[in-house]
Structures are given as C-alpha cells and as structure tokens.
Design an enzyme around this catalytic site. Structure first.
Site, PDB file in Angstrom:
ATOM      1  N   ASN A  13     -21.253  25.571 -10.708  1.00  0.00           N
ATOM      2  CA  ASN A  13     -21.337  24.138 -10.420  1.00  0.00           C
ATOM      3  C   ASN A  13     -19.935  23.581 -10.151  1.00  0.00           C
ATOM      4  OD1 ASN A  13     -22.530  21.684  -9.980  1.00  0.00           O
ATOM      5  ND2 ASN A  13     -23.379  21.460 -12.046  1.00  0.00           N
ATOM      6  N   HIS A  52     -25.702  14.689 -17.829  1.00  0.00           N
ATOM      7  CA  HIS A  52     -26.888  15.516 -17.620  1.00  0.00           C
ATOM      8  C   HIS A  52     -28.170  14.819 -18.064  1.00  0.00           C
ATOM      9  CE1 HIS A  52     -24.272  19.010 -16.816  1.00  0.00           C
ATOM     10  NE2 HIS A  52     -25.355  19.534 -16.267  1.00  0.00           N
TER      11      HIS A  52
END
Length: 488
Positions: A310, A341
């Site tokens: 990521n 998140h």
C-alpha cells in the site's frame, strides 16, 4: 445463492448469482473493467493534443460519478457533496484540519490541503525537499478539484496521487517532463516519442488474473479464522501453528494484489502513471503503483514490508503525519492509520501491535545487522532468519485486521501467549534505540537551490489563483500540439 443487499445497482444480480459472489463485489469488478475500457478510450480520443483539458476534466469527473452511482447508489452523492464542502472550507480557513469518512477522498483532500498550505502559506526554507516538490502554488478551480477527487480512474480503488501529478497528466505535460526521485528537479524531455503504456498494462492485467485465480481457488480453503479454531489450537503442534499462520495470511493477500494492480492498470491505460525512463531507456509506469509483490513476499524487515505494501497510503501517512509530527511520529502515524481505516477494534489492535513490532525491529536491525554484512554466507544466513521472523511477525500483527472483532483477536493472541508482544517490549527495554533523523538530509541545501527554480516556474503559472481551468489548459494544449508537430 449470492443474493445480498446493496445500495448500488442490482442490474448485475443474475451475474452475481451465477458466479456465487456478492453483488457489491460483482459491481466493483465490472465497474473497474468498464473503467479500464474507458481509460483506453480516454487516452485515444481525448488525448491532451486533441482536446482541451477542460473537456478532459469534465469527462473524467462525470464518468467517475457515474461509476460511484452504479456501485453505491445515491450514497455516491456524498462524494460530490463532501468534496464541494471541503473545497469551500479550504478556501475559507486556509486548508487546515480536513476530515472525511471516505478513505481515498480523505487521502486526496488532506494531501491537497497540506500541499496548498505548503505552497501558499509557508516559506520555502520551512519545507523539506519532498514538500517543496509537491507544493501547490495556486488555488485549484472547483472543476480541477472535483476532477482530482472524483475521476473515473481512481474513484473506486485509488490509488492516491499528488494533485500536481494529476494536473500534469491532464494538461499533457507528463511525457515531456520527468522528475528525478532524488532532488525533485523537473527536466524537459522533448527528444523522445510519447511512450505507450500497453506493455505495462498487459503485464499488470496478467498479475490481476493470477491473483484473482489464486483468491478464488485457494484463499477460501485457508481461512485466517482457522487460526482460532478450538480443535486446531488444542491439537496442532507449534510448528504447524506457525506455518498455518503464515500460509493463511499469504493466501489473504491476493485480493489486495488484484484490486490495487487493476487500479494501477486503469490509470496507466489512460496514460497516467508515467515516471520517466530507467537507465536502460525503458519507460517506467510506476508513478502511482501501490505495491511491489516480489519485495513484499521477500521482505527481510518490517520496514521493507511496509514500504512495499500500500505504497501510496504509506507515502500519504509520511507526508501528512510522520514528517509533521513533533512528538512520537511513529506512534502518531500508526494511530492515524487505524483511524483512517475505520471503527473496527481489530484495526486498532493491529496498528498498536505494529508500533511495537516496528520499533523493536528497528532496534534489532540497528544493533545487530552490521555484524552480519560480511562474509556473504553470513549475510545470507542473516537474510534467511530475518525473512522468517519478518513474515511471522507481519502475520501475527495483522490477524486482528482480518478478524476485526475484539474477542476473536484476543483469542488468537492469547493462544500465542502474547509471545511477540512480550518479545518486542523486551527488545525495546533491553536494547538502545537510535533516534530518527527526520528531515536532516545532507543534500538539503543542494535540493533547496534546485527546487527554487522549479518553484519559480510554478509561480509563473499560478499568479492568478482563481483563473478558470480553460485559461491554464489552453496554453498547455498549444505546447502539447507543438511537441506533436515536432515529432512528426
């Protein structure tokens, strides 16, 4: 049957039933495949040498909003409404304190907010080299802002890109201007023909296909949840537990490989993602790539894994938090990542554990690695051992990220007697930890001098902060046309 509720379109429900996948997943994949075809069309028929970037902005935005509407229904209006509100806030309060519940748009809004703040409200000497290179020197128009946030190439799965890179692509300057990764300097490349992304796109689509095949055939047979199965915990030996932990988390990664690589391929197919040429003269299409699979699977340190997983999110966290935090930057960065998140407790357990693992791995590496550099055989042994430890530590850390809930997460950690937590804390207590030298680059003065020329050029383009999109774009279209005529 795979019938599930969805806020988006149910047009593909028969396909969902046929492939036995939830409708939201089918909508996502089909929309991304549509975006891939749209990207090819966009590069072919709306190339910057053929049309104004006003049209490119409008089409990219409308296609993106349509895809969002198809996948999320009228909830997609949040993309437009919240982006518009955030744009007004940036103008009113000087682009500070941006918050947004949508993950990709959150990254884009906060990134752009800091980039404008760095370019318009801070002095050059206060900025790092990377901050100067990304600084935005004029306020974007509303159309530019919406296009950056909601374009069809990245609205569903990203990846994050800097505002300047996106505008450079839309204006058709990315092929004639490459930026060195070391000093941020841009150089004009007039002598080369415009590179084709076709090979890079095909390679990435092959990776997507293999990743999807692996996910559909193998991942479901190795569920992470089996790590907390009572019978497995009671009967399996410790070597078996360790091996299954690693294999089950290895099997969980291809779905991310598929989604991120497909998103990268879509951007490349539209002509976005070019990052100059390597030493062999080969075009590089990894400007906004989100992962490096080989480096992930062969990681010999916690940092190496995080640097290749990521990637754009890691860069975002570094730019908006780590480089700007005055106290405990590592802890603040992991906490921000958990908040970004979502609300599941498993995220917080993973990222708090990640703080311990990261600091412990850094301490071990700083205190012992230099003893194992030579001879080559000793370094090979060191690499093998650190690879095993890294893969087990990563797997141990991210189990709650997959399980999400508190009870199963603590069931897993208690079945391991919190072994790696205890080991990490002991390492931090017993070994000296070197302080990070953030921002103290020996090449800083050289980079400052070089970046000033780049900044002056940007200032000349942005003297009128609120000029319309067409005013800026038409000049660049003429430049692109001249380049095209020169090549012919």
């Amino acid at each position: 049957m795979a019938t599930t509720s969805t806020t988006g379109s149910t047009l593909l429900q028969p396909l969902s039933n046929a492939v036995q996948l939830p409708i939201d997943q089918v909508n996502f994949v089909v929309c991304q495949l549509f975006a891939l075809l749209a990207a090819v069309w966009f590069r072919t028929y709306l190339h910057s040498s053929k049309t104004s970037c006003f049209i490119r902005h409008v089409v990219a935005t409308l296609l993106g909003l349509y895809l969002a509407l198809f996948c999320f229904g009228w909830y997609a209006l949040h993309f437009l409404v919240q982006s518009g509100i955030s744009y007004c806030i940036m103008i009113i309060i000087g682009v500070e304190n941006m918050h947004n519940p949508m993950m990709i748009i959150t990254q884009k809004i906060t990134s752009l907010a800091y980039e404008i703040h760095d370019g318009m409200f801070r002095k050059d000497e206060e900025l790092t080299a990377s901050q100067r290179g990304l600084a935005v020197r004029r306020m974007p128009s509303l159309l530019e802002y919406l296009s950056y946030n909601c374009n069809f190439m990245g609205i569903l799965a990203g990846p994050l890109c800097s505002y300047k890179d996106y505008i450079t692509f839309i204006e058709g300057r990315s092929y004639h201007m490459t930026r060195s990764g070391e000093n941020g300097k841009e150089e004009i490349q007039n002598e080369r023909a415009e590179p084709s992304p076709n090979v890079a796109v095909i390679q990435k689509l092959l990776v997507c296909g293999l990743s999807l095949l692996f996910h559909l055939t193998i991942s479901n047979t190795l569920p992470v949840e089996y790590n907390i199965d009572e019978n497995f915990q009671a009967t399996a030996s410790w070597p078996t537990k360790v091996i299954y932990l690693y294999v089950s988390l290895l099997a969980a990664r291809p779905k991310y490989y598929f989604a991120w690589t497909l998103a990268d391929a879509i951007n490349n197919a539209a002509g976005f993602g070019f990052r100059g040429y390597d030493e062999n003269g080969t075009a590089r299409w990894d400007l906004i790539s989100n992962l490096r699979i080989q480096q992930i699977e062969m990681s010999t340190s916690f940092k190496m894994f995080l640097d290749n997983w990521n990637i754009q999110t890691a860069l975002w966290l570094k730019r908006v938090c780590y480089e700007r935090a005055s106290l405990s930057p590592t802890i603040q960065t992991f906490v921000l990542s958990a908040i970004w998140h979502g609300v599941y407790p498993g995220y917080y357990l993973t990222f708090l554990t990640g703080v311990v693992m990261t600091l412990a791995a850094r301490a071990m590496r700083n205190n012992f690695r230099h003893y194992f550099i030579k001879p080559p055989q000793l370094k090979l042994l060191y690499d093998v051992i650190t690879w095993i430890v890294t893969q087990v530590a990563i797997s141990y850390t991210v189990v709650p990220f997959v399980l999400l809930s508190v009870k199963p997460s603590f069931m897993f950690y208690s079945s391991w007697f919190y072994g790696l937590h205890i080991a990490g804390i002991l390492v931090l207590l017993l070994l000296p930890v070197k302080k990070s030298q953030r921002g103290k680059n020996t090449q800083e003065n050289v980079q400052l001098a070089r970046s000033k020329k780049f900044d002056e050029r940007e200032n000349s383009l942005g003297q009128n902060s609120f000029s319309t999109t067409n005013n800026v774009c038409n000049q660049n279209q003429e430049i692109a046309s001249r380049h095209s005529s020169l090549k012919q």
